[in-house]
Design an enzyme around this catalytic site. Structure first.
Site, PDB file in Angstrom:
ATOM      1  NE  ARG A   1       0.883  10.045  10.169  1.00  0.00           N
ATOM      2  CZ  ARG A   1       0.519   9.012   9.420  1.00  0.00           C
ATOM      3  NH1 ARG A   1      -0.702   8.561   9.473  1.00  0.00           N
ATOM      4  NH2 ARG A   1       1.375   8.430   8.604  1.00  0.00           N
ATOM      5  N   PRO A   2       2.985  16.113  11.900  1.00  0.00           N
ATOM      6  CG  PRO A   2       4.761  16.927  13.175  1.00  0.00           C
ATOM      7  CD  PRO A   2       3.779  15.798  13.092  1.00  0.00           C
ATOM      8  CB  ILE A   3       3.903  18.810   6.923  1.00  0.00           C
ATOM      9  CG1 ILE A   3       3.203  20.095   7.370  1.00  0.00           C
ATOM     10  CG2 ILE A   3       2.918  17.686   6.635  1.00  0.00           C
ATOM     11  CD1 ILE A   3       2.503  20.832   6.254  1.00  0.00           C
ATOM     12  CD  GLU A   4       8.523  19.243  11.799  1.00  0.00           C
ATOM     13  OE1 GLU A   4       7.335  18.950  11.631  1.00  0.00           O
ATOM     14  OE2 GLU A   4       9.317  18.523  12.430  1.00  0.00           O
TER      15      GLU A   4
ATOM     16  CE  LYS B   1      -1.569   1.601   4.054  1.00  0.00           C
ATOM     17  NZ  LYS B   1      -1.446   2.978   4.518  1.00  0.00           N
TER      18      LYS B   1
HETATM   19  N1  EPU Z   1       7.244  13.721  11.582  1.00  0.00           N
HETATM   20  C1  EPU Z   1       7.497  14.983  12.019  1.00  0.00           C
HETATM   21  N2  EPU Z   1       7.634  15.983  11.080  1.00  0.00           N
HETATM   22  C2  EPU Z   1       7.518  15.759   9.760  1.00  0.00           C
HETATM   23  C3  EPU Z   1       7.256  14.441   9.316  1.00  0.00           C
HETATM   24  C4  EPU Z   1       7.120  13.438  10.266  1.00  0.00           C
HETATM   25  O1  EPU Z   1       7.601  15.239  13.212  1.00  0.00           O
HETATM   26  O2  EPU Z   1       7.643  16.702   8.958  1.00  0.00           O
HETATM   27  C5  EPU Z   1       7.055  12.657  12.599  1.00  0.00           C
HETATM   28  C6  EPU Z   1       5.646  12.072  12.545  1.00  0.00           C
HETATM   29  O3  EPU Z   1       4.735  12.876  13.235  1.00  0.00           O
HETATM   30  C7  EPU Z   1       5.843  10.709  13.176  1.00  0.00           C
HETATM   31  C8  EPU Z   1       7.263  10.341  12.722  1.00  0.00           C
HETATM   32  O4  EPU Z   1       7.885  11.550  12.302  1.00  0.00           O
HETATM   33  O5  EPU Z   1       5.797  10.818  14.566  1.00  0.00           O
HETATM   34  C9  EPU Z   1       7.288   9.347  11.584  1.00  0.00           C
HETATM   35  O6  EPU Z   1       6.611   9.884  10.468  1.00  0.00           O
HETATM   36  P1  EPU Z   1       6.995   9.546   8.961  1.00  0.00           P
HETATM   37  O7  EPU Z   1       7.021  10.833   8.212  1.00  0.00           O
HETATM   38  O8  EPU Z   1       8.204   8.688   8.924  1.00  0.00           O
HETATM   39  O9  EPU Z   1       5.744   8.684   8.521  1.00  0.00           O
HETATM   40  P2  EPU Z   1       4.735   8.960   7.328  1.00  0.00           P
HETATM   41  O10 EPU Z   1       5.485   9.198   6.083  1.00  0.00           O
HETATM   42  O11 EPU Z   1       3.725   9.941   7.745  1.00  0.00           O
HETATM   43  C10 EPU Z   1       4.690   6.437   6.624  1.00  0.00           C
HETATM   44  C11 EPU Z   1       3.609   5.412   6.417  1.00  0.00           C
HETATM   45  C12 EPU Z   1       3.053   4.979   7.762  1.00  0.00           C
HETATM   46  C13 EPU Z   1       4.200   4.408   8.599  1.00  0.00           C
HETATM   47  C14 EPU Z   1       5.301   5.454   8.741  1.00  0.00           C
HETATM   48  C15 EPU Z   1       6.526   4.964   9.486  1.00  0.00           C
HETATM   49  C16 EPU Z   1       2.663   6.083   4.285  1.00  0.00           C
HETATM   50  C17 EPU Z   1       1.495   6.588   3.556  1.00  0.00           C
HETATM   51  N3  EPU Z   1       2.535   5.989   5.605  1.00  0.00           N
HETATM   52  O12 EPU Z   1       4.043   7.542   7.258  1.00  0.00           O
HETATM   53  O13 EPU Z   1       2.116   3.942   7.502  1.00  0.00           O
HETATM   54  O14 EPU Z   1       3.730   4.053   9.879  1.00  0.00           O
HETATM   55  O15 EPU Z   1       5.733   5.884   7.425  1.00  0.00           O
HETATM   56  O16 EPU Z   1       7.039   3.824   8.888  1.00  0.00           O
HETATM   57  O17 EPU Z   1       3.661   5.745   3.686  1.00  0.00           O
HETATM   58  C18 EPU Z   1       0.266   2.579   7.949  1.00  0.00           C
HETATM   59  O18 EPU Z   1       0.476   2.039   6.855  1.00  0.00           O
HETATM   60  O19 EPU Z   1      -0.549   2.121   8.808  1.00  0.00           O
HETATM   61  C19 EPU Z   1       0.999   3.789   8.283  1.00  0.00           C
HETATM   62  C20 EPU Z   1       0.636   4.621   9.258  1.00  0.00           C
END
Ligand code: EPU
Length: 452
Positions: free
Chosen positions: A140-143, A41
């Site tokens: 889940r922030p985006i900074e 996915k």
């Molecule tokens: N984070 C920040 N700032 C940012 C980006 C992320 O603080 O700018 C934090 C998030 O809040 C979180 C941590 O970093 O606490 C990890 O976030 P990451 O960005 O790595 O995850 P993601 O890209 O939002 C993807 C998967 C998730 C999976 C995570 C970790 C997708 C669509 N989603 O999320 O999948 O848990 O990586 O491996 O690719 C799932 O499939 O159930 C799922 C949640």
């Protein structure tokens, strides 16, 4: 042709239907046989956004049929891009991207759609994407995404719930940059890798995420002519190219679906086999399965057989970025360890609110205490079926797994989470011998008897 989807229908329909429906599981049936693992996915979703980088035909194979994929098709279609889903094949052609603005209502329901910002910005020099809201598992922030785009020369404004990014300068092309992530975010690594493929000059991503889905996206971009090295390590280098070309690409198997079935085998003490699997993608999960006493053998390079033990030993787990133990497998292992012979500590470090399944597992008789981001699991001799609510995608899988092992009948509601991420879960489990059935509403679930 049954699965053919012309992208005009409203994906919310299936969401509200699965909101009311319920899964009924009658536990304690041993599983037996083979399960085929679907495409990943989280690869499929980001690769679909990556196809926006290319103005020629893109064929993406092994795409799982999921609500999230349908939503992504809807969003891409709303951008004026041709997209058609036919079985497990998605065809896209982004020669024209009609608008730089992603539609608010669907994007806000799908976190992965924020990753569109990189490709749209790289193609059009401007992108407007709604801010993803907080979700069940955390804020889940985006900074990190924003910081990287700014380093590449974009002006990024956050206002009225939208992120508006514009490339400064007359040629509207992003500039290569050296970008260090404070945390190896999967999404930020993917967003910036995509943005950098069409940028002017070289981009270096440091402390980048190493997840297999990041490698899959890199391989997809490379197959379109992008120049990327180092994906799968913590330093990724991208040399921008002016344009990308047509591609026919197949998505990797879903390591989290595979892990979920492995845990289903372990908790029901069943011998099942799974394929296709990429062995390296499951290193941490297989190590933890060995610690609880479950053995696995490779029957073929991509086929794994699970040899269960009679008892489940306790073990401690800490979720970490890849290659550490995946947060997406934490809930399923909690279900397994709730039947172990001893105490286990599960520490969730990736998301701040990903222990909501504890309360539901407790309804089934699990003995779990939460302290901060730790769950202390004291094994019990048996779980009992109960009416439970799925709180997020992987929590849903954990409840199914617990239901397979529990005594009596489990009714799981909140299936819109499950349908986001597990393709054909009930037929796959039924084929293995599980007594599991989806019904339209709670009353049907109460009435259903699966003992005969
Ligand atoms: N984070 C920040 N700032 C940012 C980006 C992320 O603080 O700018 C934090 C998030 O809040 C979180 C941590 O970093 O606490 C990890 O976030 P990451 O960005 O790595 O995850 P993601 O890209 O939002 C993807 C998967 C998730 C999976 C995570 C970790 C997708 C669509 N989603 O999320 O999948 O848990 O990586 O491996 O690719 C799932 O499939 O159930 C799922 C949640």
């Amino acid at each position: 042709m049954e699965d053919r989807l012309i992208i005009t229908s409203n994906p919310n329909k299936s969401v509200s239907e699965s909101d009311r429906s319920a899964l009924v599981i009658w536990g304690k049936s041993p599983l037996n046989g083979h399960v085929t693992i679907s495409g990943a996915k989280n690869s499929a979703l980001v690769v679909m956004t990556g196809a926006l980088l290319c103005s020629e035909d893109c064929r993406i194979r092994n795409v799982p049929s999921l609500v999230d994929v349908k939503r992504m098709c809807q969003i891409i279609s709303a951008l004026g891009v041709k997209v058609e889903q036919n079985g497990d094949v998605v065809d896209m052609n982004a020669q024209e991207i009609g608008t730089s603005q992603a539609p608010y209502d669907i994007v806000s329901q799908l976190r992965a759609s924020f990753f569109l910002i990189g490709p749209i910005l790289a193609r059009l020099g401007e992108a407007r994407v709604p801010m993803p809201g907080g979700c069940a598992i955390g804020a889940r922030p985006i900074e990190l995404h924003v910081m990287g785009l700014q380093k590449m020369g974009a002006d990024v404004q956050l206002a009225h719930g939208m992120v508006h990014a514009r490339v400064k300068g007359s040629n509207r092309r992003l500039q290569g940059a050296r970008i260090y992530f404070d945390y190896p975010s999967v999404g930020a690594t993917e967003t910036l890798m995509m943005a950098a493929t069409l940028a002017e000059g070289e981009t270096i991503l440091e402390n980048a995420a190493q997840e297999p889905e990041v490698i899959d996206l890199a391989n997809f971009c490379i197959a379109m002519g992008a120049k990327i090295t180092g994906a799968g390590t913590n330093t990724i280098t991208i040399s921008g190219v002016p344009s990308l070309h047509r591609v026919d690409y197949s998505i990797i198997p879903d390591r989290i679906e595979a892990g979920s079935f492995l845990v289903a085998g372990a908790i029901t003490h069943s011998e099942i086999s799974l394929s296709p699997i990429v062995p390296d993608h499951l290193t941490a999960v297989l190590a933890k399965l060995r610690e609880v006493g479950t053995q696995t053998i490779w029957e073929a390079p991509d086929t794994l057989r699970i040899i269960p033990a009679n008892t489940i030993k306790p073990t401690d787990i800490e979720t970490l970025p890849y290659p550490g133990f995946p947060t997406d497998m934490q809930a399923q292992f909690m279900a397994l360890l709730s039947l172990s012979e001893g105490n286990s500590v599960i520490t969730e470090t990736v998301f701040e609110n990903r222990l909501r399944h504890v309360a539901e597992l407790q309804r089934m008789g699990a003995n779990i205490r939460v302290k901060g981001n730790n769950a202390i699991v004291t094994g019990v001799p048996f779980l009992t079926g109960a009416k439970v609510l799925a709180t997020d995608l992987r929590a849903s899988a954990a409840l199914v797994i617990a239901g397979l092992a529990a005594e009596g009948k489990t009714i799981i509601q909140g299936l819109h989470h499950l349908d986001r991420g597990y393709e054909k879960l009930e037929p796959k489990l039924q084929k293995l011998g599980a007594r599991i059935q989806r019904v339209q509403n709670e009353a049907e679930a109460e009435a259903l008897n699966l003992t005969v």
